[in-house]
Design a protein around this motif. Sequence first.
Motif, mmCIF file in Angstrom:
data_model
loop_
_atom_site.group_PDB
_atom_site.id
_atom_site.type_symbol
_atom_site.label_atom_id
_atom_site.label_comp_id
_atom_site.label_asym_id
_atom_site.label_seq_id
_atom_site.Cartn_x
_atom_site.Cartn_y
_atom_site.Cartn_z
ATOM 1 N N PRO A 1 -21.719 -4.181 -53.893
ATOM 2 C CA PRO A 1 -22.556 -3.651 -54.977
ATOM 3 C C PRO A 1 -22.932 -4.717 -56.010
ATOM 4 O O PRO A 1 -23.947 -4.607 -56.683
ATOM 5 N N GLU A 2 -22.128 -5.770 -56.117
ATOM 6 C CA GLU A 2 -22.423 -6.851 -57.063
ATOM 7 C C GLU A 2 -23.375 -7.891 -56.470
ATOM 8 O O GLU A 2 -23.700 -8.877 -57.111
ATOM 9 N N GLY A 3 -23.802 -7.699 -55.218
ATOM 10 C CA GLY A 3 -24.725 -8.629 -54.584
ATOM 11 C C GLY A 3 -24.048 -9.769 -53.858
ATOM 12 O O GLY A 3 -24.707 -10.677 -53.368
ATOM 13 N N GLU A 4 -22.723 -9.740 -53.746
ATOM 14 C CA GLU A 4 -21.968 -10.784 -53.055
ATOM 15 C C GLU A 4 -22.052 -10.561 -51.546
ATOM 16 O O GLU A 4 -21.876 -9.440 -51.064
ATOM 17 N N ALA A 5 -22.335 -11.620 -50.785
ATOM 18 C CA ALA A 5 -22.377 -11.519 -49.325
ATOM 19 C C ALA A 5 -20.964 -11.289 -48.806
ATOM 20 O O ALA A 5 -20.030 -11.991 -49.199
ATOM 21 N N ILE A 6 -20.802 -10.291 -47.940
ATOM 22 C CA ILE A 6 -19.496 -9.980 -47.368
ATOM 23 C C ILE A 6 -19.648 -9.696 -45.879
ATOM 24 O O ILE A 6 -20.714 -9.330 -45.407
ATOM 25 N N ALA A 7 -18.556 -9.894 -45.147
ATOM 26 C CA ALA A 7 -18.507 -9.510 -43.743
ATOM 27 C C ALA A 7 -18.053 -8.058 -43.685
ATOM 28 O O ALA A 7 -17.106 -7.672 -44.372
ATOM 29 N N ASP A 8 -18.726 -7.244 -42.922
ATOM 30 C CA ASP A 8 -18.421 -5.824 -42.820
ATOM 31 C C ASP A 8 -18.081 -5.493 -41.377
ATOM 32 O O ASP A 8 -18.969 -5.223 -40.575
ATOM 33 N N PRO A 9 -16.785 -5.537 -41.014
ATOM 34 C CA PRO A 9 -16.409 -5.281 -39.625
ATOM 35 C C PRO A 9 -16.823 -3.889 -39.171
ATOM 36 O O PRO A 9 -16.672 -2.917 -39.907
ATOM 37 N N GLN A 10 -17.333 -3.816 -37.956
ATOM 38 C CA GLN A 10 -17.786 -2.567 -37.364
ATOM 39 C C GLN A 10 -17.345 -2.521 -35.919
ATOM 40 O O GLN A 10 -16.995 -3.525 -35.334
ATOM 41 N N GLY A 11 -17.399 -1.348 -35.348
ATOM 42 C CA GLY A 11 -17.139 -1.187 -33.929
ATOM 43 C C GLY A 11 -16.057 -0.163 -33.652
ATOM 44 O O GLY A 11 -15.425 0.374 -34.568
ATOM 45 N N PRO A 12 -15.820 0.118 -32.370
ATOM 46 C CA PRO A 12 -14.862 1.152 -31.970
ATOM 47 C C PRO A 12 -13.442 0.880 -32.500
ATOM 48 O O PRO A 12 -12.722 1.821 -32.808
ATOM 49 N N VAL A 13 -13.053 -0.374 -32.598
ATOM 50 C CA VAL A 13 -11.702 -0.701 -33.077
ATOM 51 C C VAL A 13 -11.540 -0.253 -34.527
ATOM 52 O O VAL A 13 -10.527 0.349 -34.907
ATOM 53 N N VAL A 14 -12.539 -0.515 -35.356
ATOM 54 C CA VAL A 14 -12.493 -0.110 -36.762
ATOM 55 C C VAL A 14 -12.491 1.421 -36.863
ATOM 56 O O VAL A 14 -11.711 2.005 -37.628
ATOM 57 N N ASP A 15 -13.329 2.085 -36.085
ATOM 58 C CA ASP A 15 -13.412 3.545 -36.115
ATOM 59 C C ASP A 15 -12.087 4.182 -35.700
ATOM 60 O O ASP A 15 -11.619 5.137 -36.320
ATOM 61 N N LEU A 16 -11.479 3.656 -34.636
ATOM 62 C CA LEU A 16 -10.207 4.202 -34.163
ATOM 63 C C LEU A 16 -9.102 3.989 -35.187
ATOM 64 O O LEU A 16 -8.316 4.903 -35.471
ATOM 65 N N ALA A 17 -9.017 2.811 -35.759
ATOM 66 C CA ALA A 17 -7.981 2.537 -36.778
ATOM 67 C C ALA A 17 -8.108 3.510 -37.941
ATOM 68 O O ALA A 17 -7.101 3.979 -38.479
ATOM 69 N N ALA A 18 -9.325 3.832 -38.336
ATOM 70 C CA ALA A 18 -9.533 4.749 -39.454
ATOM 71 C C ALA A 18 -9.066 6.166 -39.123
ATOM 72 O O ALA A 18 -8.648 6.908 -40.009
ATOM 73 N N ARG A 19 -9.105 6.527 -37.860
ATOM 74 C CA ARG A 19 -8.706 7.894 -37.455
ATOM 75 C C ARG A 19 -7.225 8.016 -37.157
ATOM 76 O O ARG A 19 -6.705 9.119 -37.090
ATOM 77 N N LEU A 20 -6.542 6.920 -36.936
ATOM 78 C CA LEU A 20 -5.107 6.983 -36.581
ATOM 79 C C LEU A 20 -4.257 7.405 -37.749
ATOM 80 O O LEU A 20 -4.500 7.162 -38.870
#
Length: 115
Positions: free
Chosen positions: A96-115
């Motif tokens: 939100p402050e305009g800083e460039a960031i890496a935003d991990p995506q993919g099935p691994v991230v989705d699964l970790a969030a549901r565990l």
Amino acid sequence: GDREIVTSLLKVYRHNTLIADRIREHSGKVVKLLGDGLLGTFSVRKPDDIEVPLSVARRVLRDFRERNTELPREEKILSHIGICCGKVVDFASFSPEGEAIADPQGPVVDLAARL
């Protein structure tokens, strides 16, 4: 009332701060804050490296258990940790402050969030 709101906000702050500190202490990266949760990543290059995130998870849960023994019921922090291994895709995004960031995506991230 106002007291419950303040208690809730303090719990979220303490929860996220403790976890973020432990992740950073062990060379992990805090990638996203998600309200009362966060996403952290670790570099696992060889099979034995998986011990690092597992050790951090055990330490976090132990820290909460120890802190909770001294707190009234409404201030206790109950936390769950989901861990998933695999490759993630780092999308370039902006904070939100305009800083460039890496935003991990993919099935691994989705699964970790549901565990």
